[in-house]
Design an enzyme around this catalytic site. Structure first.
Site, mmCIF file in Angstrom:
data_model
loop_
_atom_site.group_PDB
_atom_site.id
_atom_site.type_symbol
_atom_site.label_atom_id
_atom_site.label_comp_id
_atom_site.label_asym_id
_atom_site.label_seq_id
_atom_site.Cartn_x
_atom_site.Cartn_y
_atom_site.Cartn_z
ATOM 1 N N ASN A 124 -3.765 -4.808 2.202
ATOM 2 C CA ASN A 124 -4.697 -4.004 1.406
ATOM 3 C C ASN A 124 -4.100 -3.813 0.016
ATOM 4 O OD1 ASN A 124 -6.375 -2.077 0.306
ATOM 5 N ND2 ASN A 124 -5.684 -0.405 1.649
ATOM 6 N N TRP A 125 -4.615 -4.572 -0.935
ATOM 7 C CA TRP A 125 -4.034 -4.537 -2.288
ATOM 8 C C TRP A 125 -4.411 -3.282 -3.052
ATOM 9 C CZ3 TRP A 125 -4.923 -10.157 -4.601
ATOM 10 C CH2 TRP A 125 -4.212 -11.084 -3.811
ATOM 11 N N LYS A 126 -5.384 -2.549 -2.601
ATOM 12 C CA LYS A 126 -5.872 -1.361 -3.332
ATOM 13 C C LYS A 126 -6.253 -1.785 -4.765
ATOM 14 C CE LYS A 126 -3.197 1.405 -0.199
ATOM 15 N NZ LYS A 126 -2.513 2.653 0.083
ATOM 16 N N HIS A 148 -11.104 3.941 4.510
ATOM 17 C CA HIS A 148 -9.687 4.133 4.178
ATOM 18 C C HIS A 148 -9.473 5.592 3.768
ATOM 19 C CE1 HIS A 148 -5.860 3.986 2.110
ATOM 20 N NE2 HIS A 148 -5.616 2.919 2.849
ATOM 21 N N GLU A 165 -7.945 6.924 1.429
ATOM 22 C CA GLU A 165 -8.133 7.190 -0.006
ATOM 23 C C GLU A 165 -9.615 7.327 -0.349
ATOM 24 O OE1 GLU A 165 -5.685 3.934 -1.307
ATOM 25 O OE2 GLU A 165 -3.965 5.005 -0.482
ATOM 26 N N GLU A 220 -3.974 4.944 10.546
ATOM 27 C CA GLU A 220 -3.096 5.171 9.399
ATOM 28 C C GLU A 220 -2.833 6.664 9.220
ATOM 29 O OE1 GLU A 220 -3.264 1.626 6.498
ATOM 30 O OE2 GLU A 220 -4.900 2.975 5.976
ATOM 31 N N GLY A 229 1.869 5.050 1.776
ATOM 32 C CA GLY A 229 2.496 4.992 0.459
ATOM 33 C C GLY A 229 3.695 5.907 0.280
ATOM 34 N N SER A 280 3.314 2.522 5.247
ATOM 35 C CA SER A 280 4.705 2.177 4.940
ATOM 36 C C SER A 280 5.279 1.084 5.838
ATOM 37 C CB SER A 280 5.587 3.437 4.962
ATOM 38 O OG SER A 280 5.150 4.337 3.953
ATOM 39 N N GLY A 326 -0.106 -1.862 2.733
ATOM 40 C CA GLY A 326 -0.485 -1.587 1.354
ATOM 41 C C GLY A 326 0.546 -2.151 0.394
ATOM 42 N N GLY A 327 1.434 -1.280 -0.088
ATOM 43 C CA GLY A 327 2.404 -1.640 -1.130
ATOM 44 C C GLY A 327 3.137 -2.947 -0.863
#
Ligand code: PGA
Length: 259
Positions: free
Chosen positions: A10-12, A102, A104, A171, A177, A217, A238-239
């Site tokens: 997930n590149w956001k 998600h 966010e 999640e 994150g 994470s 993610g990251g």
């Protein structure tokens, strides 16, 4: 029941379309060098909307086995919804997946369980596999018990959408994150509760093949511990998915079990 693991990136809101091309190329080369078995563990990326056409063109021109999806879609099929994207457009681009709900989007865009359910239905209607995200805060978990809030969130989807091929992503909010992943045991506890909820609502024939991912994470150093758990079938990353080398190492978790 054997489920094909899915490692989803997930590149956001990161990487423009040129950076997307470079990242997917590097990911593909890295996996090719490692003789990667895509049938063993599926790899998918979730770039921003403006990157999707570039990623699609690259994947189809180079016949890559990497799959892709979008990070959101409209609950509507088309019409006067400024700024929104229809599942029909994503399907026309050959997207395989779409993330819905998600955390966010739930917190920053006020997406309720009902909106998430409507978006899940829209994805299914357009032949996309929704990656339905659910999660809990540490306070929820302590006050109400492991898995209670994520199961409540998923239940709204299960009650309003007919049984379908979906992916669920657990999640925990504190893990996203933060560098503080849940423990494998915590994640397994929640993922097994989610599978039981699918079983009760949709029957075992749907619950058994449904892939449930852990997200929060995830890195190459902790992925193997999650993948050893019986109800965890992959990860939403993610990251660490923004770095092709690191993301490829996550996808190759079978080679570093025991790390
Ligand atoms: P993270 O994000 O891997 O950066 O924690 C996961 C996610 O939000 O999907």
């Amino acid at each position: 029941m054997s489920r094909t693991a899915l490692i989803a990136g997930n590149w956001k809101m990161n990487l423009d379309h040129l950076q997307a091309i470079a990242t997917v190329q590097k990911l593909a080369w890295t996996l090719k060098d490692a003789h990667y078995d895509y049938d063993g563990v599926e790899v998918a990326v979730f770039p921003p909307f403006t990157d999707l056409r570039s990623v699609q063109t690259l994947i189809s021109a180079d016949k890559l086995q990497i799959r892709f999806g979008a990070q959101d879609l409209s609950e509507h099929d088309g019409g006067a919804y400024t700024g929104d994207i229809s599942g029909a457009f994503l399907k026309a681009l050959d997207a395989a997946y779409v993330i819905v709900g998600h955390s966010e989007r739930r917190t920053m865009h006020g997406e309720t369980d009902e909106i998430v359910a409507a978006k899940t239905a829209a994805a299914v209607r357009h032949g996309l596999v929704p990656v339905v995200c659910v999660g809990e805060t540490m306070e929820d978990r302590t006050a109400r018990g492991a898995g209670v809030v994520p199961v409540e969130q998923l239940q709204v989807v299960l009650d309003s959408v007919a049984p379908a091929d979906i992916v669920v992503a657990y999640e925990p909010v504190w893990a996203i994150g933060s560098g503080q992943a849940a423990t494998a045991e915590q994640a397994q506890e929640d993922c097994s509760a989610l599978r039981r909820a699918i079983q009760t609502a949709w029957g075992d024939e749907r619950a058994a093949p449904t892939r449930i991912l852990y997200g929060g994470s995830v890195k190459s150093g902790n992925i193997a511990s999650f993948m050893r758990e019986p109800d965890i079938d992959g990860a939403l990353v993610g990251g660490a998915s923004l770095d092709a080398t690191e993301f490829a190492a996550i996808a190759r978790y079978k080679h570093h079990v025991g790390r």
